[in-house]
Design an enzyme around this catalytic site. Structure first.
Site, PDB file in Angstrom:
ATOM      1  N   ASP A   1     -20.363  47.709  -8.296  1.00 23.50           N
ATOM      2  CA  ASP A   1     -19.200  48.544  -8.626  1.00 23.50           C
ATOM      3  C   ASP A   1     -18.957  48.654 -10.124  1.00 23.50           C
ATOM      4  O   ASP A   1     -17.815  48.711 -10.574  1.00 23.50           O
ATOM      5  CB  ASP A   1     -17.934  48.018  -7.913  1.00 23.50           C
ATOM      6  CG  ASP A   1     -18.186  47.759  -6.452  1.00 23.50           C
ATOM      7  OD1 ASP A   1     -18.803  48.613  -5.811  1.00 23.50           O
ATOM      8  OD2 ASP A   1     -17.791  46.691  -5.959  1.00 23.50           O
TER       9      ASP A   1
ATOM     10  N   LYS B   1     -21.886  52.636 -12.005  1.00 21.95           N
ATOM     11  CA  LYS B   1     -23.249  53.116 -12.289  1.00 21.95           C
ATOM     12  C   LYS B   1     -23.398  54.582 -11.905  1.00 21.95           C
ATOM     13  O   LYS B   1     -24.155  55.310 -12.527  1.00 21.95           O
ATOM     14  CB  LYS B   1     -24.279  52.300 -11.494  1.00 21.95           C
ATOM     15  CG  LYS B   1     -24.303  50.831 -11.858  1.00 21.95           C
ATOM     16  CD  LYS B   1     -25.317  50.069 -11.026  1.00 21.95           C
ATOM     17  CE  LYS B   1     -24.967  49.928  -9.566  1.00 21.95           C
ATOM     18  NZ  LYS B   1     -23.757  49.155  -9.269  1.00 21.95           N
TER      19      LYS B   1
ATOM     20  N   GLY C   1     -21.791  52.330  -2.604  1.00 17.81           N
ATOM     21  CA  GLY C   1     -21.034  53.572  -2.679  1.00 17.81           C
ATOM     22  C   GLY C   1     -20.953  53.966  -4.132  1.00 17.81           C
ATOM     23  O   GLY C   1     -20.708  53.123  -4.976  1.00 17.81           O
ATOM     24  N   HIS C   2     -21.252  55.216  -4.443  1.00 24.84           N
ATOM     25  CA  HIS C   2     -21.032  55.617  -5.826  1.00 24.84           C
ATOM     26  C   HIS C   2     -20.197  56.876  -5.891  1.00 24.84           C
ATOM     27  O   HIS C   2     -20.309  57.769  -5.063  1.00 24.84           O
ATOM     28  CB  HIS C   2     -22.326  55.729  -6.640  1.00 24.84           C
ATOM     29  CG  HIS C   2     -23.498  56.280  -5.901  1.00 24.84           C
ATOM     30  ND1 HIS C   2     -24.368  55.474  -5.212  1.00 24.84           N
ATOM     31  CD2 HIS C   2     -23.930  57.526  -5.752  1.00 24.84           C
ATOM     32  CE1 HIS C   2     -25.285  56.234  -4.663  1.00 24.84           C
ATOM     33  NE2 HIS C   2     -25.050  57.479  -4.972  1.00 24.84           N
TER      34      HIS C   2
ATOM     35  N   GLN D   1     -25.685  48.029  -6.003  1.00 23.09           N
ATOM     36  CA  GLN D   1     -25.031  46.715  -6.148  1.00 23.09           C
ATOM     37  C   GLN D   1     -25.197  46.202  -7.592  1.00 23.09           C
ATOM     38  O   GLN D   1     -25.387  46.994  -8.503  1.00 23.09           O
ATOM     39  CB  GLN D   1     -25.582  45.687  -5.145  1.00 23.09           C
ATOM     40  CG  GLN D   1     -25.190  45.951  -3.708  1.00 23.09           C
ATOM     41  CD  GLN D   1     -26.132  46.864  -2.965  1.00 23.09           C
ATOM     42  OE1 GLN D   1     -27.328  46.773  -3.102  1.00 23.09           O
ATOM     43  NE2 GLN D   1     -25.580  47.748  -2.166  1.00 23.09           N
TER      44      GLN D   1
HETATM   45  P1  IMP Z   1     -24.108  43.343   2.532  1.00 22.04           P
HETATM   46  O1  IMP Z   1     -24.883  43.968   1.435  1.00 22.04           O
HETATM   47  O2  IMP Z   1     -23.302  44.335   3.352  1.00 22.04           O
HETATM   48  O3  IMP Z   1     -24.938  42.425   3.369  1.00 22.04           O
HETATM   49  O4  IMP Z   1     -22.988  42.414   1.848  1.00 22.04           O
HETATM   50  C1  IMP Z   1     -23.342  41.242   1.118  1.00 22.04           C
HETATM   51  C2  IMP Z   1     -22.408  41.044  -0.066  1.00 22.04           C
HETATM   52  O5  IMP Z   1     -22.671  42.058  -1.025  1.00 22.04           O
HETATM   53  C3  IMP Z   1     -20.918  41.170   0.273  1.00 22.04           C
HETATM   54  O6  IMP Z   1     -20.185  40.295  -0.567  1.00 22.04           O
HETATM   55  C4  IMP Z   1     -20.594  42.603  -0.097  1.00 22.04           C
HETATM   56  O7  IMP Z   1     -19.231  42.782  -0.389  1.00 22.04           O
HETATM   57  C5  IMP Z   1     -21.470  42.776  -1.314  1.00 22.04           C
HETATM   58  N1  IMP Z   1     -21.850  44.156  -1.549  1.00 22.04           N
HETATM   59  C6  IMP Z   1     -22.768  44.890  -0.879  1.00 22.04           C
HETATM   60  N2  IMP Z   1     -22.857  46.124  -1.403  1.00 22.04           N
HETATM   61  C7  IMP Z   1     -21.995  46.172  -2.421  1.00 22.04           C
HETATM   62  C8  IMP Z   1     -21.658  47.190  -3.371  1.00 22.04           C
HETATM   63  O8  IMP Z   1     -22.195  48.305  -3.390  1.00 22.04           O
HETATM   64  N3  IMP Z   1     -20.720  46.843  -4.300  1.00 22.04           N
HETATM   65  C9  IMP Z   1     -20.147  45.610  -4.337  1.00 22.04           C
HETATM   66  N4  IMP Z   1     -20.437  44.644  -3.484  1.00 22.04           N
HETATM   67  C10 IMP Z   1     -21.349  44.915  -2.522  1.00 22.04           C
END
Ligand code: IMP
Length: 444
Positions: free
Chosen positions: A13, A16, A40-41, A227
């Site tokens: 977040d 980017k 999400g962007h 991420q």
């Molecule tokens: P997962 O990717 O859904 O398995 O989540 C694993 C961890 O990564 C969790 O703490 C999510 O909140 C975090 N996470 C996954 N994608 C994002 C993102 O795009 N932005 C911020 N945190 C993320």
């Protein structure tokens, strides 16, 4: 050498999406190479807001190809939802979007597993996943026996593969307490995914071949990391991470394009820290400061809408990920959010069991005990959103950015002062290679 790469240096977040959108102007192909619909962007342009998850924001521009590579885990329902949303607003996809036939596909059983297994870490606690089936899909990819890739959806034995996996998964789920989940229906899932496959067919391709040809022909590639590097499965704050290589090390493995084709790595940080989900955030401010950051920065998850945890900028963590990702230059995003605070803090070291260190710990237990050592800098009362060059920034804002550059040992080439494309201070690429010097006169 044609490649630029954008990597988030924190826990995701870092805005980017906005940066990628700006950089797209100078590139021919935008490449998304890891993660899935967990990302999400948001891109804001001329008053219009676009929220995308898997499809690169390059899709908004004419003449730019968008490629989703084999390192991504792809939920066809989500991709189609995004495509429909874009098409309903006049964005054409034909000939612009390619999806790798090597990408692993997210199925309903992955979503079920994500929901049921989060919270069952061996040491207790929950990762707080986005619930999009990301971890279970990557687990099946590595396990191989139960994996289905996008190219498999077009094979004669697709139905048999779905039946095989559903049979296995139903037996697995039946060992959980009754009522936890209803049995999966292989025929229904096959029918649904066969429909998805037909709609996606024009976009499915061998993207490795396409990208390798493109780099050899001199196309300019923009690699868009999802991420942040601290969520990297191998090098992040394990186990509170995502299931892919979200730091710079993942570019080559995720895209199939050798790292030697990337000659510009931009590390993106926001001017403070946020984290969504579980795991340590050493500089977290569960107080009025945190509230200020959350409200001014609109720090709520793009995908899950969860409020993000907020805190001061952590230079120990970002310096580690800048080095790990081979970052050449920095983009400091959301600087405007800090306006209105009397003083600002930057964490420049940790104290762990009374010992001071600037090294980011490899073990989560050490990070959990890390006490931030802060430097205090003066804040600025002004709004920054109208600043269009660095000299229009208040002195204290420039000093703050300067300190980030010093602590991370990289120049700052881009500063963002608001969500719109225009609210961006871009220094020319020549000056980007020189250390940021906030006190230089405008014509120096
Ligand atoms: P997962 O990717 O859904 O398995 O989540 C694993 C961890 O990564 C969790 O703490 C999510 O909140 C975090 N996470 C996954 N994608 C994002 C993102 O795009 N932005 C911020 N945190 C993320």
């Amino acid at each position: 050498m044609p490649g630029t790469c954008v990597i988030g240096l924190q826990w995701g977040d870092e805005a980017k999406g906005k940066l990628v959108d700006i950089l797209t102007e100078d590139h021919d192909i935008v490449v998304r190479y890891q993660g899935g619909a967990n990302a999400g962007h948001t891109v804001v342009s001329s008053g219009q807001t676009w929220k995308l998850s898997i499809i690169p924001s390059g899709i908004l521009r004419d003449g730019v190809a968008c490629v989703v590579t084999g390192g991504v885990v792809l939920d066809p329902a989500k991709v189609l939802e995004e495509m429909d949303g874009l098409e309903s607003r006049g964005i054409r996809m034909e000939g612009k979007l390619q999806l790798s036939d090597r990408a692993h596909v997210v199925f309903p059983w992955h979503i079920v597993e994500d929901r049921l297994l989060d919270g069952s870490l061996s040491g207790g606690g929950a990762i707080g996943t986005t619930g999009r089936g990301i971890g279970p899909c990557y687990r099946d990819k590595v396990g191989r026996a139960l994996a289905i890739r996008l190219g498999d959806l077009y094979r004669d034995d697709f139905r048999a593969r779905v039946e095989h996996v559903v049979d296995f998964k139903n037996r697995l789920f039946s060992s959980w307490p009754s009522g936890t989940t209803a049995p999966l229906d292989a025929a229904a899932i096959h029918a649904q995914y066969a429909t998805y496959a037909e709609r996606l067919r024009p976009h499915v391709a061998d993207t490795n071949a396409f990208l390798l040809d493109a780099v050899e022909q001199g196309s300019r590639l923009l690699f868009e990391g999802a991420q942040g590097a601290l969520l990297d499965i191998d090098h992040g704050t394990f186990p509170f991470v995502t299931s892919s290589n979200s730091s710079g090390v993942g570019v080559a493995s995720g895209s199939g394009v050798p790292g030697r084709w990337v000659n510009r790595v931009i590390g993106v940080v926001k001017a403070y820290s946020t984290r969504v989900g579980g795991g340590p955030l050493p500089t977290e401010q569960d107080n009025a400061i945190g509230m200020h950051l959350r409200e001014r920065g609109r720090e709520y998850g793009t995908v899950t809408k969860r409020p993000r945890r907020c805190g001061w900028f952590d230079a120990v963590a970002a310096r580690y990920t800048a080095r790990l990702s081979g970052v050449d230059e920095l983009a400091v995003m959301l600087l405007d959010v800090l306006g209105g605070l009397d003083e600002l803090k930057i964490c420049s070291a940790y104290e762990i069991d009374g010992r001071r260190t600037t090294q980011f710990p490899s073990q989560i237990a050490d990070l959990e005990r890390a006490v931030p050592v802060y430097e205090t800098l003066p804040g600025w009362p002004d709004e920054l959103d109208t600043a269009r060059d660095e000299h229009a920034l208040p002195l204290h804002a420039r000093r703050y950015v300067d300190r980030i550059a010093q602590l991370l040992g990289r120049p700052v080439s881009i500063v963002s002062v608001g969500p719109d494309r225009d609210q961006t201070i871009i220094r020319d690429s020549g000056s980007a290679r020189r250390p940021w010097h906030p006190l230089q006169p405008a014509n120096a």
